[in-house]
Motif scaffolding. Sequence first.
Motif, PDB file in Angstrom:
ATOM      1  N   GLU A  57       0.840  -1.171   0.000  1.00 39.63           N
ATOM      2  CA  GLU A  57       0.000   0.000   0.000  1.00 39.63           C
ATOM      3  C   GLU A  57       0.886   1.235   0.000  1.00 39.63           C
ATOM      4  O   GLU A  57       2.005   1.211   0.500  1.00 39.63           O
ATOM      5  CB  GLU A  57      -0.917   0.013   1.234  1.00 39.63           C
ATOM      6  CG  GLU A  57      -1.868  -1.180   1.268  1.00 39.63           C
ATOM      7  CD  GLU A  57      -2.645  -1.241   2.562  1.00 39.63           C
ATOM      8  OE1 GLU A  57      -2.404  -0.391   3.429  1.00 39.63           O
ATOM      9  OE2 GLU A  57      -3.478  -2.144   2.704  1.00 39.63           O
ATOM     10  N   THR A  72      -9.483   0.649  10.152  1.00 40.75           N
ATOM     11  CA  THR A  72      -9.923   0.207   8.835  1.00 40.75           C
ATOM     12  C   THR A  72     -11.220   0.906   8.434  1.00 40.75           C
ATOM     13  O   THR A  72     -11.875   1.577   9.243  1.00 40.75           O
ATOM     14  CB  THR A  72     -10.154  -1.306   8.826  1.00 40.75           C
ATOM     15  OG1 THR A  72     -11.224  -1.610   9.730  1.00 40.75           O
ATOM     16  CG2 THR A  72      -8.899  -2.049   9.269  1.00 40.75           C
ATOM     17  N   ARG A  73     -11.602   0.725   7.173  1.00 40.13           N
ATOM     18  CA  ARG A  73     -12.861   1.266   6.683  1.00 40.13           C
ATOM     19  C   ARG A  73     -14.035   0.728   7.498  1.00 40.13           C
ATOM     20  O   ARG A  73     -14.972   1.478   7.835  1.00 40.13           O
ATOM     21  CB  ARG A  73     -13.037   0.896   5.206  1.00 40.13           C
ATOM     22  CG  ARG A  73     -14.360   1.273   4.566  1.00 40.13           C
ATOM     23  CD  ARG A  73     -14.433   2.753   4.298  1.00 40.13           C
ATOM     24  NE  ARG A  73     -15.137   3.480   5.348  1.00 40.13           N
ATOM     25  CZ  ARG A  73     -15.063   4.782   5.521  1.00 40.13           C
ATOM     26  NH1 ARG A  73     -14.288   5.506   4.751  1.00 40.13           N
ATOM     27  NH2 ARG A  73     -15.736   5.382   6.482  1.00 40.13           N
ATOM     28  N   SER A 145      -9.914   4.171   2.776  1.00 40.83           N
ATOM     29  CA  SER A 145      -9.894   2.728   3.002  1.00 40.83           C
ATOM     30  C   SER A 145      -9.279   2.397   4.355  1.00 40.83           C
ATOM     31  O   SER A 145      -9.781   1.545   5.078  1.00 40.83           O
ATOM     32  CB  SER A 145      -9.107   2.031   1.890  1.00 40.83           C
ATOM     33  OG  SER A 145      -8.976   0.654   2.156  1.00 40.83           O
ATOM     34  N   THR A 146      -8.178   3.050   4.693  1.00 37.55           N
ATOM     35  CA  THR A 146      -7.538   2.855   5.994  1.00 37.55           C
ATOM     36  C   THR A 146      -6.992   4.189   6.485  1.00 37.55           C
ATOM     37  O   THR A 146      -6.760   5.121   5.715  1.00 37.55           O
ATOM     38  CB  THR A 146      -6.367   1.849   5.930  1.00 37.55           C
ATOM     39  OG1 THR A 146      -5.395   2.316   4.994  1.00 37.55           O
ATOM     40  CG2 THR A 146      -6.843   0.470   5.549  1.00 37.55           C
ATOM     41  N   LEU A 173      -9.800   4.776  -1.125  1.00 36.23           N
ATOM     42  CA  LEU A 173     -10.356   3.519  -1.616  1.00 36.23           C
ATOM     43  C   LEU A 173      -9.692   3.083  -2.920  1.00 36.23           C
ATOM     44  O   LEU A 173      -9.392   3.896  -3.791  1.00 36.23           O
ATOM     45  CB  LEU A 173     -11.852   3.664  -1.855  1.00 36.23           C
ATOM     46  CG  LEU A 173     -12.750   3.764  -0.615  1.00 36.23           C
ATOM     47  CD1 LEU A 173     -14.143   4.218  -1.032  1.00 36.23           C
ATOM     48  CD2 LEU A 173     -12.812   2.438   0.126  1.00 36.23           C
ATOM     49  N   ASP A 177     -11.102  -2.781  -3.099  1.00 33.71           N
ATOM     50  CA  ASP A 177     -11.802  -2.667  -1.823  1.00 33.71           C
ATOM     51  C   ASP A 177     -13.299  -2.890  -1.992  1.00 33.71           C
ATOM     52  O   ASP A 177     -13.997  -3.229  -1.029  1.00 33.71           O
ATOM     53  CB  ASP A 177     -11.565  -1.285  -1.208  1.00 33.71           C
ATOM     54  CG  ASP A 177     -10.119  -1.073  -0.789  1.00 33.71           C
ATOM     55  OD1 ASP A 177      -9.474  -2.059  -0.394  1.00 33.71           O
ATOM     56  OD2 ASP A 177      -9.640   0.076  -0.858  1.00 33.71           O
TER      57      ASP A 177
END
Length: 760
Positions: A57, A72-73, A145-146, A173, A177
């Motif tokens: 990532e 996290t999401r 997303s995170t 995102l 995802d």
Amino acid sequence: MGMHSVRLREGVALGTLMVVLLGSPALAQQGRTRPAPAPVAEAPVALDQITVQGQGEAGGALLQGPTTTRTTREELDRQQVQSISDLANRVEAGISFNRQNNSINIRGLDGARVLTTIDGIRQPFLTDTRNDRSSTNAFDFDSLSTLDLLRGGSGGATLGSGALGGALAVRTLDPKDLIKGNKTFGGLAKTGFDSTDDAWFGSTAVAARLQQTYFLLQGSFRNGGETKNGGSNDTIGATRTVPNPVDFNQYGFLGKIHHYSADEAHRFGLTAEIYKREDRIQTLTSTVSTAGNFRPGRYEQGEDVERKRVSLSYDFKLPGAFIDEAQATLYWQNVKRNTLVNAYRFTSVVGPYARDNENEQNAYGFNGHLIKNFNTGMFSHKVTLGTELRMTELEQYSKGLDNCPTRPASGLFTGAFTACNNLHTNQADQPKIDGKAVGFYLHDEIGMLDNRLRLTPGVRYDWYEEQPQDTPAYSNGGSRPVGLPPSSSDSAWSPRVRLEYDIVKNAPYVKDVTAFAQWSKGFRAPTASELYGRFGGVGTYLRVGDPNLRPETSNGVDVGVRFGDKAFGGSLTYFHTNYRNFIDVVQIQAPGGLYPQGGIQGPQNVARAEIQGFEANLQYAFAQNWLARGSFAYTRGKNKDNDTFLNSIPPVQGIVAVAYGTERWGAEVSAKLAGKRDDVAATTGTSQGFKAPGYAIFNASAWWKPMPQIADLEVQIGVYNIFDRKYFDAVNVPTGVLAQARDYYSEPGRTVKATVKYQF
């Protein structure tokens, strides 16, 4: 906002509705294989916040460490987190969002001393001599997303300048995802209402796959009013305690294309993003009065923030190859912040008065790193080698209008127009700045005893230069600069050594137990405003930068232990950091002479500071469907030059929560606790910093999936500060003499947030 913004909001809202309709249960069932239900015991909440797994990532490998936690999401949605303040009140104790300068506070430091990155791209801290508010929060939480939170200065060894207090790294995102398994299409739609600022919000994200190419489009909006507080006095002037009326509109768009090689070892990406927020504030506080120069209803303030970027990315991961992992990002980013005033003067220099103070930075950069694993005898190695290259162009300009005549030959206004000496506009308060920065880092994680003992030495080298460029807007400014200030250039080494030992591996109850210790150094380069800002004029005052400022530096240690997993796990950390060359604004020349109103003030390297404390996180699934979690932080800081306390240090804080959940529904009750803060220093003369009382606020939320076998539809409602407690976030109150009555600076009382989310 006008019709343009209205149509944007309507378009995003319509898109949300269309996604919900198109993704109806009958359609969503076609061509998809539903995953098997998760074990009931794991259904409540996924709270994997103990260890960061960032490989593959953007920037993830650079954040890994014992003081980094990830949200996290799923957790952002479950806790209804849509701002850093939400994160601080519900998930991460010990952090705060300082609304005075629009920055996150980590371990008692904020502003330019905390770094924010979006998909690995650093965000500038744009301020000037007129306004100390920046735009590092210019992103929409629904596009994430995170979210990784790195506490302390160890990130300087990989992230470089600005991570003295820590770093907030968010990742947007990706198409994968939303696209699960072998499906070729996926989407997410969300809408709701938040009474904290009477905001309606919505977001839509859709992703599709065409063979090895993935596409994503995401859009969001939020519009509402002022953030509520605990005040009740709706008067005009300094006694007012309720917030000024606000109307804000926010929207964002994100687009991504990812193409994978056949074996998915290589990924090529293209990302385009835009975020914009516009606030309009009807000022009713001490700036206005019923018989004064500025009057209620005729003084509107505003703040516009816009961020745009286009980036190309490359990711590689193939363990055992010549290079095991690699990541690179080439980007252009534009960040612009406008501070606005639209008013009318009634008694002095009578007539319309308007200001638009703009800061704009264009940045061109490249970030990249590679990872190689290999063995030498009894030792294993994980080598990380990387670089950051960046070029920037920064311009500041204030335009406006008033009824001041042309400045006389003497340079000073007299008589009825004396007040014009204080009205500086249609000028730049600093020269145009061309910046360059180069960073290189190398780290080697050396494993011994079957990798149970790991020693990771590493270092980063940074060089930067800020070059002023002469412009008529600056050289002809009211502060009367003489010539162009010199360039500012410096370099820094940021070493880090980390030692980790797995005391226990795969134990029956605690699973893994790892002790760690790390030493690190970091630095923070001066901002352009600190170096070159120049505002004021003869006959009034002067605020001036110092191009000879040295970077701030940190030298700190972290010692602790982390243990367990999602079922039962946590971390305990003690930290101690010394800081040198803190950049503070000081009185350079007392009022008098050419500057009778306020003298000359400017930044200088003056302070030695020390911050130490203790942090803890714990989570425990103590019974089937039940989960308890907690977060705790204690921080203490002092200015070592004069043995006074640092007023940016928060009080001791903790978050405790108990959650219950099944595959169909769940609920959580939580409490945010904070001790009183009495250890504050005098800031202006004998005026002492804000002493905040302790508090406890209680929250409750519940979620329900009405048709889990048919559609992934979820309804959630949360009630926060249930008992309507009046409380203060100590680091969110201005230092020095308060312009308003005390309750004006209090936090929101009881609020309700409701959301509906649909994923397919």
